[in-house]
Design an enzyme around this catalytic site. Structure first.
Site, PDB file in Angstrom:
ATOM      1  N   CYS A  10     -42.510 -54.816 -94.372  1.00  0.00           N
ATOM      2  CA  CYS A  10     -42.540 -54.948 -95.703  1.00  0.00           C
ATOM      3  C   CYS A  10     -43.556 -54.589 -96.343  1.00  0.00           C
ATOM      4  CB  CYS A  10     -43.561 -56.832 -95.270  1.00  0.00           C
ATOM      5  SG  CYS A  10     -43.408 -57.513 -97.366  1.00  0.00           S
ATOM      6  N   CYS A  39     -44.493 -63.164 -90.302  1.00  0.00           N
ATOM      7  CA  CYS A  39     -43.716 -64.343 -91.809  1.00  0.00           C
ATOM      8  C   CYS A  39     -42.537 -64.848 -91.553  1.00  0.00           C
ATOM      9  CB  CYS A  39     -43.800 -63.784 -93.071  1.00  0.00           C
ATOM     10  SG  CYS A  39     -43.271 -62.715 -93.753  1.00  0.00           S
TER      11      CYS A  39
END
Length: 373
Positions: free
Chosen positions: A101, A199
């Site tokens: 990410c 997440c």
């Protein structure tokens, strides 16, 4: 300086943006919408990208008096971070989605868009420090608070993106101090729980998420002699060092626990064995990102390395060449899986990072032989 502040909706990013404002920068807040089903991506302190997070980010921007925007990066996130996560597990490797990410979203998609719009840098709530070395070279260092240090997941960003990044929380003594500062500033997120785990797997069931995307793929669990000792629904659901949920029907002959030693995705087979076989002294890694141009490490160089985001650094010697990064550990480590990141430090300074391709005893000799063949 025009600064784009990434506002996740949490306390760290809010205080980081506030500090950027205090430093005199022209700050604009942006919330990255990464999920395609945002309302479903928070469960207490798990997950992110919910409507709640976007609202908290907006309120923080209002308190700080800065413009606020929401950017939909869900397509980029799905095509890079989530796709890499699925691909790596399918290949029998263990990825770190936070590293990906940072590489593809926060310091690629976000920063690139910001630069195209005339911003000079991106500020985030990561705990790490940037220092200026000899000749004005920007160096990435560990945070002042070792318990919150996130330099491990930032090492992949590279020198060019490091030059365009700001980490205002790098010198924060502790997370408690950051929360106290948020409260003093009137930021409503001062007591908001930290998010954790992956997440986009809001319920924490990684194996269930993989099964929903990859489908059931029944196979065998075998011991080091090749004897079948159990079964599984997909080798992608296992990682080196795993002890629980192995699907073994009978105990080992010596009565000791068995651990995952290898995930053979080609044969859809999981190999298990005793804990002593998890200990490694050598690591071979590829896809090197080197942040320290003044340290070439072409010869064996004394450093410390870290192989997990919350792992302890251990002494090692590394050598970098066109084939990748070779590491000889001063202290054996257990359960090192292909796909993990290895990050190289000189004291608090990050020298570079790479993706582990193999680990064991005699690993480097085998890797060098394969490279010559």
């Amino acid at each position: 300086m025009r600064v784009l502040a990434a506002l996740s909706g949490g306390v760290d990013s809010a205080v980081a943006a506030a500090r950027a404002v205090d430093a005199g920068h022209d700050v604009v807040g942006v919330h990255m919408a990464l999920s395609r089903s945002r309302a479903q991506h928070r469960n207490g302190s798990r997950g992110c990208c919910s409507i709640e997070d976007a609202s908290d980010a907006r309120r923080a921007a209002d308190v700080l008096g800065i413009p606020y925007y929401v950017w939909d990066l869900s397509e980029e996130f799905e095509d890079t971070v989530v796709a890499d996560f699925l691909s790596e597990y399918s290949a029998g490797r263990t990825p770190n989605p936070c590293v990906r990410c940072n590489e593809h979203i926060k310091f690629s998609a976000l920063l690139d868009r910001g630069l195209a719009l005339g911003f000079d840098a991106v500020a985030t709530g990561h705990y790490a420090r940037i220092a200026e070395g000899p000749g004005g070279v920007r160096e990435l260092h560990r945070a002042a608070d070792p318990l919150k240090d996130q330099s491990y997941v930032l090492a992949v960003m590279g020198s060019e993106r490091l030059a365009r990044s700001i980490f205002p929380l790098g010198d924060a003594p502790s997370k408690d101090d950051v929360r106290a500062e948020a409260a003093r500033r009137g930021l409503s997120v001062s007591a908001k729980p930290d998010s954790y785990d992956i997440c986009f797997v809001a319920d924490g069931d990684t194996r269930g998420f993989l099964r929903s995307r990859l489908g059931a793929q029944p196979g065998e669990v075998v011991d080091t002699a090749g004897r079948v000792v159990g079964s599984h629904d997909g080798s992608y659901g296992f990682t080196v060092g795993q002890r629980k949920g192995l699907g073994i029907g009978a105990p080992a002959p010596d009565g000791k626990p068995r651990y995952v030693l290898e995930v053979d995705s080609t044969a859809n087979r999981v190999i298990v064995g005793p804990s002593e076989l998890l200990s490694v002294t050598e690591i071979a890694a590829a896809d090197v990102v080197w942040l320290a141009d003044d340290v070439d490490a072409a010869d064996w160089t004394d450093v410390t390395v870290q192989v997990r985001a919350h792992g302890d650094p251990v002494p090692a010697r590394v050598r970098r060449d066109d084939a990748g990064l070779a590491t000889r550990l001063g202290t054996p480590l257990r359960g090192i899986a292909p796909g993990q990141s290895i990050v190289v430090y000189d004291g608090t300074r990050v020298l570079g990072q790479a993706s582990i391709s193999a680990a064991g005893r005699g690993t480097l000799d085998r890797a060098e032989h394969a490279a010559r063949s």
